[in-house]
Design a protein around this motif. Structure first.
Motif, PDB file in Angstrom:
ATOM      1  N   ASP A 117     -31.396  22.491  32.582  1.00  9.24           N
ATOM      2  CA  ASP A 117     -31.381  23.579  31.602  1.00  9.24           C
ATOM      3  C   ASP A 117     -29.988  23.679  30.978  1.00  9.24           C
ATOM      4  O   ASP A 117     -29.060  22.971  31.398  1.00  9.24           O
ATOM      5  N   ILE A 118     -29.887  24.488  29.937  1.00 12.73           N
ATOM      6  CA  ILE A 118     -28.610  24.692  29.230  1.00 12.73           C
ATOM      7  C   ILE A 118     -28.309  26.189  29.263  1.00 12.73           C
ATOM      8  O   ILE A 118     -29.153  27.008  28.867  1.00 12.73           O
ATOM      9  N   GLN A 119     -27.139  26.543  29.791  1.00 17.15           N
ATOM     10  CA  GLN A 119     -26.764  27.946  29.916  1.00 17.15           C
ATOM     11  C   GLN A 119     -25.332  28.131  29.395  1.00 17.15           C
ATOM     12  O   GLN A 119     -24.637  27.156  29.110  1.00 17.15           O
ATOM     13  N   ARG A 141     -28.469   8.790  22.575  1.00 12.52           N
ATOM     14  CA  ARG A 141     -28.723   8.947  24.010  1.00 12.52           C
ATOM     15  C   ARG A 141     -28.575  10.420  24.328  1.00 12.52           C
ATOM     16  O   ARG A 141     -27.538  11.014  24.052  1.00 12.52           O
ATOM     17  N   HIS A 142     -29.597  11.046  24.895  1.00 10.12           N
ATOM     18  CA  HIS A 142     -29.503  12.449  25.293  1.00 10.12           C
ATOM     19  C   HIS A 142     -28.562  12.610  26.489  1.00 10.12           C
ATOM     20  O   HIS A 142     -28.540  11.747  27.385  1.00 10.12           O
ATOM     21  N   GLY A 143     -27.903  13.752  26.543  1.00 11.80           N
ATOM     22  CA  GLY A 143     -27.244  14.119  27.803  1.00 11.80           C
ATOM     23  C   GLY A 143     -28.324  14.609  28.760  1.00 11.80           C
ATOM     24  O   GLY A 143     -28.636  13.962  29.767  1.00 11.80           O
ATOM     25  N   GLN A 174     -21.658  16.924  24.893  1.00 15.31           N
ATOM     26  CA  GLN A 174     -22.434  15.740  25.299  1.00 15.31           C
ATOM     27  C   GLN A 174     -23.765  16.121  25.904  1.00 15.31           C
ATOM     28  O   GLN A 174     -24.500  15.272  26.378  1.00 15.31           O
ATOM     29  N   ARG A 175     -24.108  17.432  25.875  1.00 11.25           N
ATOM     30  CA  ARG A 175     -25.355  17.843  26.539  1.00 11.25           C
ATOM     31  C   ARG A 175     -26.572  17.314  25.779  1.00 11.25           C
ATOM     32  O   ARG A 175     -27.524  16.823  26.336  1.00 11.25           O
ATOM     33  N   ARG A 176     -26.549  17.422  24.453  1.00 11.63           N
ATOM     34  CA  ARG A 176     -27.730  17.019  23.673  1.00 11.63           C
ATOM     35  C   ARG A 176     -27.613  15.599  23.122  1.00 11.63           C
ATOM     36  O   ARG A 176     -28.607  14.956  22.835  1.00 11.63           O
ATOM     37  N   ASP A 177     -26.358  15.131  22.983  1.00 18.87           N
ATOM     38  CA  ASP A 177     -26.140  13.741  22.603  1.00 18.87           C
ATOM     39  C   ASP A 177     -24.981  13.216  23.435  1.00 18.87           C
ATOM     40  O   ASP A 177     -23.861  13.712  23.335  1.00 18.87           O
TER      41      ASP A 177
HETATM   42  O1  LIG Z   1     -31.149  17.249  23.041  1.00 19.95           O
HETATM   43  S1  LIG Z   1     -31.343  17.262  24.501  1.00 19.95           S
HETATM   44  O2  LIG Z   1     -30.487  16.265  25.194  1.00 19.95           O
HETATM   45  O3  LIG Z   1     -31.139  18.573  25.070  1.00 19.95           O
HETATM   46  C1  LIG Z   1     -32.986  16.792  24.793  1.00 19.95           C
HETATM   47  C2  LIG Z   1     -33.346  16.194  25.986  1.00 19.95           C
HETATM   48  C3  LIG Z   1     -34.658  15.765  26.181  1.00 19.95           C
HETATM   49  C4  LIG Z   1     -35.598  15.950  25.164  1.00 19.95           C
HETATM   50  O4  LIG Z   1     -36.879  15.554  25.279  1.00 19.95           O
HETATM   51  C5  LIG Z   1     -35.217  16.578  23.989  1.00 19.95           C
HETATM   52  O5  LIG Z   1     -36.176  16.745  23.027  1.00 19.95           O
HETATM   53  C6  LIG Z   1     -33.901  17.000  23.795  1.00 19.95           C
END
Ligand SMILES: O=S(=O)(O)c1ccc(O)c(O)c1
Ligand SMILES: [Ca+2]
Ligand SMILES: [Fe+2]
Length: 348
Positions: free
Chosen positions: A173-175, A240-242, A284-287
């Motif tokens: 999760d993100i807080q 790449r997602h974090g 870096q959480r979302r990318d």
């Molecule tokens: O952008 S995020 O790294 O939070 C993310 C991670 C997994 C997912 O499926 C997404 O849509 C978005």
């Protein structure tokens, strides 16, 4: 709650309303390469190569682009009775649907869940050819299976509690340091998520995601869109997602529905799978490479219908919006290198 929840196995299919079926077919079949299980003038029933149930995506012709239903597969027919009782006790609208009410799907229970989403639980479904090794038809951008739903909902902790009641567990999760929760990822199948809860005005569908086995399949779809001069359908990524560690790409379909292509998240099946909590200021959480999240990704999402096919009214999020907190598209945030300093990201 006195009744037990249905035993959900995984996210299984979505039905989207689209305004131009041929244009949608050009995208979902022509570019994404999904397999047509059945089609007529009103609807397309599609599946990815590893799927043997009738479909994982229905595209139905209509005037308003919207989400018509999100469907979860349950372990047995007995779980339909549990679903009916569970949602009956929640006091929400519940409908029992006969086998075949949706082509290829057996008896089902369809509800307007407490978050305002149209959700269906089914067990039986028609089996069709599984194209796992039909490399003669895969193509370079082959998608394997539906992976998850991502939902905009105003109150993430309340939504998390509701899904925990269904036996889903949080993987990430993100807080922020005041405890505001901006997003949560929850699973039943042993991957990072079957459903993600994104803090925002809702109920809205943020995206549905298909998984491929390799990054090169996702990159081929980018190249394919370029060749068609349709690179404008790429909204965010590839990257790449974090969170989840998945390699990703977001596309907008001809009606603006957001589709994610996603590969290489990780196994979460042990009972002590550790939860990962990200700081909303970590860019870096979302990318993972710190690329900004484009503003439309935070603000735009698809309308959701009730069980009568009417758009659900939106409830505004009262907590802070992630896009504001990160000051635009991740404009100010820190990387581990510059602990607690702010890195000025590119403004897009
Ligand atoms: O952008 S995020 O790294 O939070 C993310 C991670 C997994 C997912 O499926 C997404 O849509 C978005
Ligand atoms: Ca691989
Ligand atoms: Fe996603």
């Amino acid at each position: 709650m006195t009744t037990s929840p249905p035993d959900v196995i995984r996210c299984a299919y979505a039905e989207l309303v689209v305004t131009d079926l041929p244009a949608s077919r050009d995208f979902y079949v022509g570019v994404l390469g999904l397999v047509v299980t059945y089609e007529d003038d009103e609807a397309l029933y599609l599946r990815a190569f590893e799927e043997y149930l009738h479909h994982s995506l229905v595209l139905r012709k209509g005037d308003l682009p919207a989400l018509a239903v999100l469907a979860y597969r349950v372990r047995s027919a007995a779980d339909l009775d549990l679903a009916e009782a569970y949602y009956g006790e929640l006091g929400v609208r519940v409908e029992r649907r006969a086998a075949g009410a949706t082509r290829g799907i057996g008896e089902a229970v369809r509800v307007e869940d407490p978050l305002g989403f149209p959700v269906e639980f089914f067990h039986e479904a028609e089996h069709v050819e599984r194209f796992t090794q039909r490399y003669d038809v895969h193509g370079a951008g082959a998608l394997a299976r539906l992976d998850h739903f991502n939902l905009d909902t105003p109150d993430v902790p309340a939504a998390r509690k509701y899904y925990e009641g269904l036996g889903f567990r949080v993987s990430e999760d993100i807080q922020d340091d005041e405890g505001t929760v901006y997003a949560a990822w929850m699973f039943r199948k042993p991957t990072v998520h079957d459903v993600a809860l994104t803090g925002g005005d809702g109920p809205r569908l943020h995206h549905i995601a298909f998984a491929s086995h390799e990054r090169h399949q996702i990159l081929h779809i980018c190249d394919h869109l370029g060749a068609l001069r349709k690179s404008g359908m790429i909204e965010r990524g590839p990257g790449r997602h974090g969170v989840s560690n998945a390699f990703y790409l977001y596309l907008r379909d001809p009606d603006g529905h957001r589709i994610e292509l996603y590969t290489h998240d990780y196994y979460t099946g042990d009972p002590d799978n550790p939860v990962i909590t990200w700081d909303v200021h970590d860019n870096q959480r979302r990318d993972w490479w710190g690329n900004p999240v484009v503003p439309s990704w935070y603000s735009e999402a698809s309308t959701v219908l009730d069980l009568d096919g009417k758009p659900q009214p939106l409830i505004a999020r009262s907590e802070a919006h992630e896009a504001d907190v990160t000051i635009g598209a991740d404009g100010f945030s820190y990387t581990t290198r510059q602990q607690k300093e702010f890195k000025l990201g590119e403004q897009v």
